[in-house]
Scaffold this active site. Structure first.
Site, PDB file in Angstrom:
ATOM      1  N   ASP A  42       0.858  -1.182   0.000  1.00  0.00           N
ATOM      2  CA  ASP A  42       0.000   0.000   0.000  1.00  0.00           C
ATOM      3  C   ASP A  42       0.899   1.239   0.000  1.00  0.00           C
ATOM      4  O   ASP A  42       2.136   1.143  -0.122  1.00  0.00           O
ATOM      5  CB  ASP A  42      -1.006  -0.036   1.163  1.00  0.00           C
ATOM      6  CG  ASP A  42      -0.368   0.203   2.520  1.00  0.00           C
ATOM      7  OD1 ASP A  42       0.872   0.309   2.594  1.00  0.00           O
ATOM      8  OD2 ASP A  42      -1.114   0.292   3.522  1.00  0.00           O
ATOM      9  N   HIS A  43       0.267   2.405   0.164  1.00  0.00           N
ATOM     10  CA  HIS A  43       1.010   3.667   0.120  1.00  0.00           C
ATOM     11  C   HIS A  43       2.070   3.780   1.216  1.00  0.00           C
ATOM     12  O   HIS A  43       3.124   4.365   1.016  1.00  0.00           O
ATOM     13  CB  HIS A  43       0.027   4.824   0.272  1.00  0.00           C
ATOM     14  CG  HIS A  43      -0.817   4.731   1.515  1.00  0.00           C
ATOM     15  ND1 HIS A  43      -1.853   3.808   1.630  1.00  0.00           N
ATOM     16  CD2 HIS A  43      -0.763   5.379   2.705  1.00  0.00           C
ATOM     17  CE1 HIS A  43      -2.410   3.929   2.822  1.00  0.00           C
ATOM     18  NE2 HIS A  43      -1.742   4.866   3.509  1.00  0.00           N
ATOM     19  N   CYS A  45       2.972  -3.316   4.024  1.00  0.00           N
ATOM     20  CA  CYS A  45       2.109  -2.188   4.382  1.00  0.00           C
ATOM     21  C   CYS A  45       2.801  -1.485   5.547  1.00  0.00           C
ATOM     22  O   CYS A  45       3.973  -1.741   5.817  1.00  0.00           O
ATOM     23  CB  CYS A  45       0.680  -2.628   4.675  1.00  0.00           C
ATOM     24  SG  CYS A  45       0.456  -3.732   6.077  1.00  0.00           S
ATOM     25  N   GLY A  46       2.081  -0.606   6.239  1.00  0.00           N
ATOM     26  CA  GLY A  46       2.749   0.169   7.289  1.00  0.00           C
ATOM     27  C   GLY A  46       3.324  -0.725   8.374  1.00  0.00           C
ATOM     28  O   GLY A  46       4.506  -0.648   8.716  1.00  0.00           O
ATOM     29  N   THR A  47       2.483  -1.568   8.948  1.00  0.00           N
ATOM     30  CA  THR A  47       2.933  -2.489   9.995  1.00  0.00           C
ATOM     31  C   THR A  47       3.175  -3.906   9.476  1.00  0.00           C
ATOM     32  O   THR A  47       3.810  -4.704  10.170  1.00  0.00           O
ATOM     33  CB  THR A  47       1.859  -2.611  11.089  1.00  0.00           C
ATOM     34  OG1 THR A  47       0.648  -3.075  10.467  1.00  0.00           O
ATOM     35  CG2 THR A  47       1.617  -1.276  11.784  1.00  0.00           C
ATOM     36  N   GLY A  48       2.613  -4.230   8.346  1.00  0.00           N
ATOM     37  CA  GLY A  48       2.620  -5.606   7.847  1.00  0.00           C
ATOM     38  C   GLY A  48       1.442  -6.408   8.374  1.00  0.00           C
ATOM     39  O   GLY A  48       1.158  -7.502   7.871  1.00  0.00           O
ATOM     40  N   GLY A  64      -1.986  -5.772   8.421  1.00  0.00           N
ATOM     41  CA  GLY A  64      -3.134  -5.890   7.517  1.00  0.00           C
ATOM     42  C   GLY A  64      -2.850  -6.853   6.377  1.00  0.00           C
ATOM     43  O   GLY A  64      -3.689  -7.700   6.035  1.00  0.00           O
ATOM     44  N   HIS A 115      11.069 -24.092   8.526  1.00  0.00           N
ATOM     45  CA  HIS A 115      10.049 -24.893   9.207  1.00  0.00           C
ATOM     46  C   HIS A 115       8.648 -24.709   8.634  1.00  0.00           C
ATOM     47  O   HIS A 115       7.823 -25.602   8.754  1.00  0.00           O
ATOM     48  CB  HIS A 115      10.017 -24.538  10.708  1.00  0.00           C
ATOM     49  CG  HIS A 115      11.157 -25.149  11.470  1.00  0.00           C
ATOM     50  ND1 HIS A 115      11.198 -25.199  12.845  1.00  0.00           N
ATOM     51  CD2 HIS A 115      12.308 -25.731  11.049  1.00  0.00           C
ATOM     52  CE1 HIS A 115      12.314 -25.790  13.241  1.00  0.00           C
ATOM     53  NE2 HIS A 115      13.018 -26.113  12.172  1.00  0.00           N
ATOM     54  N   ARG A 138       6.843   0.709   8.095  1.00  0.00           N
ATOM     55  CA  ARG A 138       7.018   1.669   9.187  1.00  0.00           C
ATOM     56  C   ARG A 138       7.689   1.011  10.389  1.00  0.00           C
ATOM     57  O   ARG A 138       7.827   1.637  11.445  1.00  0.00           O
ATOM     58  CB  ARG A 138       5.657   2.252   9.593  1.00  0.00           C
ATOM     59  CG  ARG A 138       5.047   3.138   8.524  1.00  0.00           C
ATOM     60  CD  ARG A 138       3.615   3.561   8.886  1.00  0.00           C
ATOM     61  NE  ARG A 138       3.094   4.493   7.885  1.00  0.00           N
ATOM     62  CZ  ARG A 138       1.791   4.745   7.713  1.00  0.00           C
ATOM     63  NH1 ARG A 138       0.894   4.134   8.471  1.00  0.00           N
ATOM     64  NH2 ARG A 138       1.400   5.602   6.791  1.00  0.00           N
ATOM     65  N   ARG A 196       9.464 -33.691   9.160  1.00  0.00           N
ATOM     66  CA  ARG A 196       8.306 -33.572  10.054  1.00  0.00           C
ATOM     67  C   ARG A 196       7.517 -32.285   9.823  1.00  0.00           C
ATOM     68  O   ARG A 196       6.326 -32.208  10.142  1.00  0.00           O
ATOM     69  CB  ARG A 196       8.759 -33.636  11.528  1.00  0.00           C
ATOM     70  CG  ARG A 196       9.570 -32.442  11.992  1.00  0.00           C
ATOM     71  CD  ARG A 196      10.113 -32.650  13.396  1.00  0.00           C
ATOM     72  NE  ARG A 196      10.749 -31.456  13.942  1.00  0.00           N
ATOM     73  CZ  ARG A 196      11.969 -31.038  13.636  1.00  0.00           C
ATOM     74  NH1 ARG A 196      12.696 -31.711  12.748  1.00  0.00           N
ATOM     75  NH2 ARG A 196      12.479 -29.945  14.195  1.00  0.00           N
ATOM     76  N   HIS A 197       8.174 -31.302   9.231  1.00  0.00           N
ATOM     77  CA  HIS A 197       7.493 -30.022   9.012  1.00  0.00           C
ATOM     78  C   HIS A 197       6.501 -30.083   7.860  1.00  0.00           C
ATOM     79  O   HIS A 197       5.588 -29.266   7.787  1.00  0.00           O
ATOM     80  CB  HIS A 197       8.520 -28.915   8.765  1.00  0.00           C
ATOM     81  CG  HIS A 197       9.487 -28.762   9.896  1.00  0.00           C
ATOM     82  ND1 HIS A 197       9.092 -28.337  11.142  1.00  0.00           N
ATOM     83  CD2 HIS A 197      10.811 -29.032   9.978  1.00  0.00           C
ATOM     84  CE1 HIS A 197      10.150 -28.329  11.945  1.00  0.00           C
ATOM     85  NE2 HIS A 197      11.201 -28.742  11.276  1.00  0.00           N
ATOM     86  N   ARG A 251       3.034 -30.975   9.037  1.00  0.00           N
ATOM     87  CA  ARG A 251       2.483 -29.862   9.820  1.00  0.00           C
ATOM     88  C   ARG A 251       1.931 -28.768   8.914  1.00  0.00           C
ATOM     89  O   ARG A 251       0.816 -28.288   9.122  1.00  0.00           O
ATOM     90  CB  ARG A 251       3.579 -29.306  10.751  1.00  0.00           C
ATOM     91  CG  ARG A 251       3.977 -30.319  11.807  1.00  0.00           C
ATOM     92  CD  ARG A 251       5.155 -29.855  12.624  1.00  0.00           C
ATOM     93  NE  ARG A 251       5.579 -30.910  13.547  1.00  0.00           N
ATOM     94  CZ  ARG A 251       6.672 -30.849  14.300  1.00  0.00           C
ATOM     95  NH1 ARG A 251       7.457 -29.787  14.245  1.00  0.00           N
ATOM     96  NH2 ARG A 251       6.980 -31.837  15.106  1.00  0.00           N
TER      97      ARG A 251
HETATM   98  C1  RB5 Z   1      -2.122   2.561   6.494  1.00  0.00           C
HETATM   99  O1  RB5 Z   1      -2.221   3.733   7.209  1.00  0.00           O
HETATM  100  C2  RB5 Z   1      -1.944   1.382   7.437  1.00  0.00           C
HETATM  101  O2  RB5 Z   1      -3.103   1.163   8.149  1.00  0.00           O
HETATM  102  C3  RB5 Z   1      -1.543   0.148   6.670  1.00  0.00           C
HETATM  103  O3  RB5 Z   1      -0.387   0.406   5.941  1.00  0.00           O
HETATM  104  C4  RB5 Z   1      -1.236  -1.086   7.467  1.00  0.00           C
HETATM  105  O4  RB5 Z   1      -0.304  -0.817   8.465  1.00  0.00           O
HETATM  106  C5  RB5 Z   1      -2.376  -1.868   7.940  1.00  0.00           C
HETATM  107  O5  RB5 Z   1      -2.249  -2.897   8.614  1.00  0.00           O
END
Ligand code: RB5
Length: 146
Positions: free
Chosen positions: A12-13, A69-72, A74, A102, A113, A136-137, A140
């Protein structure tokens, strides 16, 4: 390890800039890269791009993908809904390595971010260069989709 050097990437952006840098790294490493977007820092919904990449991996169109994405967070929620997709959100090198050894992770998820460029490049290189141990993996990971 998969010798097919094709990969699909999307963001995303919030992680557009890091996606572009990772594409350059992938080209340097000899990969053919399909860019599912986004193509600017204009605000978008990460779900659209997560679905494109995870859908392509789920259907077998690409052996692996990278999502950002920002945090990964989503992107990992979206990607792990797709059958056969094992998406690993990583911000340390050990997890990137183990996600392959694994879990045979076929999608790497990064938070633009969360990780800086240098760490992100290390995560990508480690993830691409580490093979699945099988054994074994295998049972699983197969039971995930049962
Ligand atoms: C965008 O602002 C943010 O919500 C997105 O990049 C992501 O972090 C969502 O999980």
């Amino acid at each position: 390890m998969d010798t097919d050097k094709t990969i699909i990437i999307g963001s995303d952006h919030a992680a557009y800039g890091l996606k572009e840098k990772i594409k350059d790294l992938l080209f340097t490493l000899g990969f053919r890269v399909e860019d599912a977007g986004t193509d600017s820092e204009a605000s978008v919904n990460y779900v659209e791009y997560g679905k494109k990449v995870a859908g392509a991996v789920s259907k077998g169109e690409y052996p692996r993908g990278i999502l950002l994405c920002g945090t990964g967070l989503g992107m990992s929620y979206v990607a792990n809904r797709f059958k056969g997709v094992r998406a690993a959100l990583c911000s340390d090198v050990f997890s990137a390595q183990m996600s392959r050894q694994h879990n045979d992770a076929n999608v790497l998820v990064l938070g633009g971010r969360i990780v800086g460029d240098v760490l992100a490049f290390e995560l990508v290189k480690t993830w691409l260069n580490t093979g699945f141990e099988g054994g074994r993996h295998l049972d699983r990971i197969q039971s995930i989709d049962d």
